[in-house]
Design a protein around this motif. Structure first.
Motif, PDB file in Angstrom:
ATOM      1  N   ARG A  18       9.902   6.013  33.202  1.00 12.06           N
ATOM      2  CA  ARG A  18       9.655   4.380  33.208  1.00 12.06           C
ATOM      3  C   ARG A  18       8.117   3.969  33.099  1.00 12.06           C
ATOM      4  N   LEU A  19       7.398   4.792  33.929  1.00 11.23           N
ATOM      5  CA  LEU A  19       5.884   4.209  33.723  1.00 11.23           C
ATOM      6  C   LEU A  19       5.568   4.777  32.329  1.00 11.23           C
ATOM      7  N   GLU A  53      12.906  -4.292  32.303  1.00  9.65           N
ATOM      8  CA  GLU A  53      12.817  -3.190  32.724  1.00  9.65           C
ATOM      9  C   GLU A  53      11.351  -3.108  33.092  1.00  9.65           C
ATOM     10  N   ALA A  54      10.585  -3.224  31.963  1.00 14.09           N
ATOM     11  CA  ALA A  54       9.292  -3.206  31.999  1.00 14.09           C
ATOM     12  C   ALA A  54       8.527  -4.002  33.234  1.00 14.09           C
ATOM     13  N   LEU A  55       9.187  -5.328  33.161  1.00 10.67           N
ATOM     14  CA  LEU A  55       8.566  -6.300  34.372  1.00 10.67           C
ATOM     15  C   LEU A  55       8.852  -5.529  35.728  1.00 10.67           C
ATOM     16  N   ALA A  56       9.940  -4.913  36.066  1.00  7.49           N
ATOM     17  CA  ALA A  56      10.161  -4.439  37.232  1.00  7.49           C
ATOM     18  C   ALA A  56       9.223  -3.331  37.719  1.00  7.49           C
ATOM     19  N   VAL A  57       8.813  -2.524  36.785  1.00  8.48           N
ATOM     20  CA  VAL A  57       7.708  -1.749  36.776  1.00  8.48           C
ATOM     21  C   VAL A  57       6.341  -2.334  37.028  1.00  8.48           C
ATOM     22  N   ASP A  58       6.250  -3.408  36.369  1.00 10.06           N
ATOM     23  CA  ASP A  58       4.891  -4.140  36.168  1.00 10.06           C
ATOM     24  C   ASP A  58       4.697  -4.734  37.648  1.00 10.06           C
ATOM     25  N   ARG A  59       5.785  -5.278  38.312  1.00  9.06           N
ATOM     26  CA  ARG A  59       5.631  -5.913  39.362  1.00  9.06           C
ATOM     27  C   ARG A  59       5.318  -4.682  40.627  1.00  9.06           C
ATOM     28  N   TYR A  78      -3.900   6.497  33.421  1.00 14.13           N
ATOM     29  CA  TYR A  78      -3.066   7.464  32.768  1.00 14.13           C
ATOM     30  C   TYR A  78      -1.997   7.163  32.025  1.00 14.13           C
ATOM     31  N   TYR A  79      -1.364   6.046  32.278  1.00 15.88           N
ATOM     32  CA  TYR A  79       0.019   5.639  31.788  1.00 15.88           C
ATOM     33  C   TYR A  79      -0.444   4.374  30.745  1.00 15.88           C
ATOM     34  N   VAL A  80      -1.248   3.673  30.885  1.00 14.09           N
ATOM     35  CA  VAL A  80      -1.875   2.594  30.154  1.00 14.09           C
ATOM     36  C   VAL A  80      -2.561   3.158  29.168  1.00 14.09           C
ATOM     37  N   TRP A 109       5.237   6.508  45.096  1.00 12.53           N
ATOM     38  CA  TRP A 109       5.073   4.987  45.753  1.00 12.53           C
ATOM     39  C   TRP A 109       6.176   4.087  44.925  1.00 12.53           C
ATOM     40  N   ILE A 110       5.917   4.144  43.663  1.00 10.05           N
ATOM     41  CA  ILE A 110       6.490   3.408  42.589  1.00 10.05           C
ATOM     42  C   ILE A 110       7.842   3.648  42.773  1.00 10.05           C
ATOM     43  N   ASP A 111       8.099   4.944  42.675  1.00  5.70           N
ATOM     44  CA  ASP A 111       9.534   5.254  42.842  1.00  5.70           C
ATOM     45  C   ASP A 111      10.253   4.706  43.959  1.00  5.70           C
ATOM     46  N   GLY A 112       9.755   5.008  45.219  1.00  6.29           N
ATOM     47  CA  GLY A 112      10.383   3.966  46.196  1.00  6.29           C
ATOM     48  C   GLY A 112      10.248   2.646  46.142  1.00  6.29           C
TER      49      GLY A 112
END
Length: 116
Positions: A18-19, A53-59, A78-80, A109-112
């Motif tokens: 997802r990242l 979906e991308a906005l959830a990760v972005d938040r 790393y990801y962008v 942290w993002i996973d959590g």
């Protein structure tokens, strides 16, 4: 390895995916805020990641950047920006091994945050 650990590893792998998709979304001009100053080029046609979906990760990344700025910078690098550990390390003033630890901590942290 217990079955619970295997499940945790699967969730973390899903988060890494997802990242990576979020990074592609940002590079393609996704509705993200805070990345407008990045000089990024994306292939024509954008990406296939749904905005919600991308906005959830972005938040989640925005929240992490507020709480742990170094981790946030590592994720963006790393990801962008698609930097390797060495390039992220130069940006953060850290060695490759420390960058690996920072990125793994940020991913966890993002996973959590995504799966609470």
């Amino acid at each position: 390895m217990t079955s619970n650990q295997r499940g945790d590893n699967k969730m973390l792998e899903d988060t890494k995916t997802r990242l990576a998709e979020w990074g592609a979304w940002v590079r393609s001009g996704g509705a993200s805020t805070g990345y407008a100053k990045l000089d990024l080029t994306a292939k024509p046609g954008g990406c296939d990641v749904p905005d919600d979906e991308a906005l959830a990760v972005d938040r989640a990344v925005a929240c992490l950047k507020q709480k742990e700025p170094e981790m946030g910078r590592a994720l963006v690098g790393y990801y962008v920006r698609r930097w390797d550990y060495s390039m992220v390390g130069v940006d953060l003033g850290q060695g490759r091994e420390k960058v690996r630890v920072i990125l793994r901590s940020a991913e966890a942290w993002i996973d959590g945050r995504l799966f609470q």
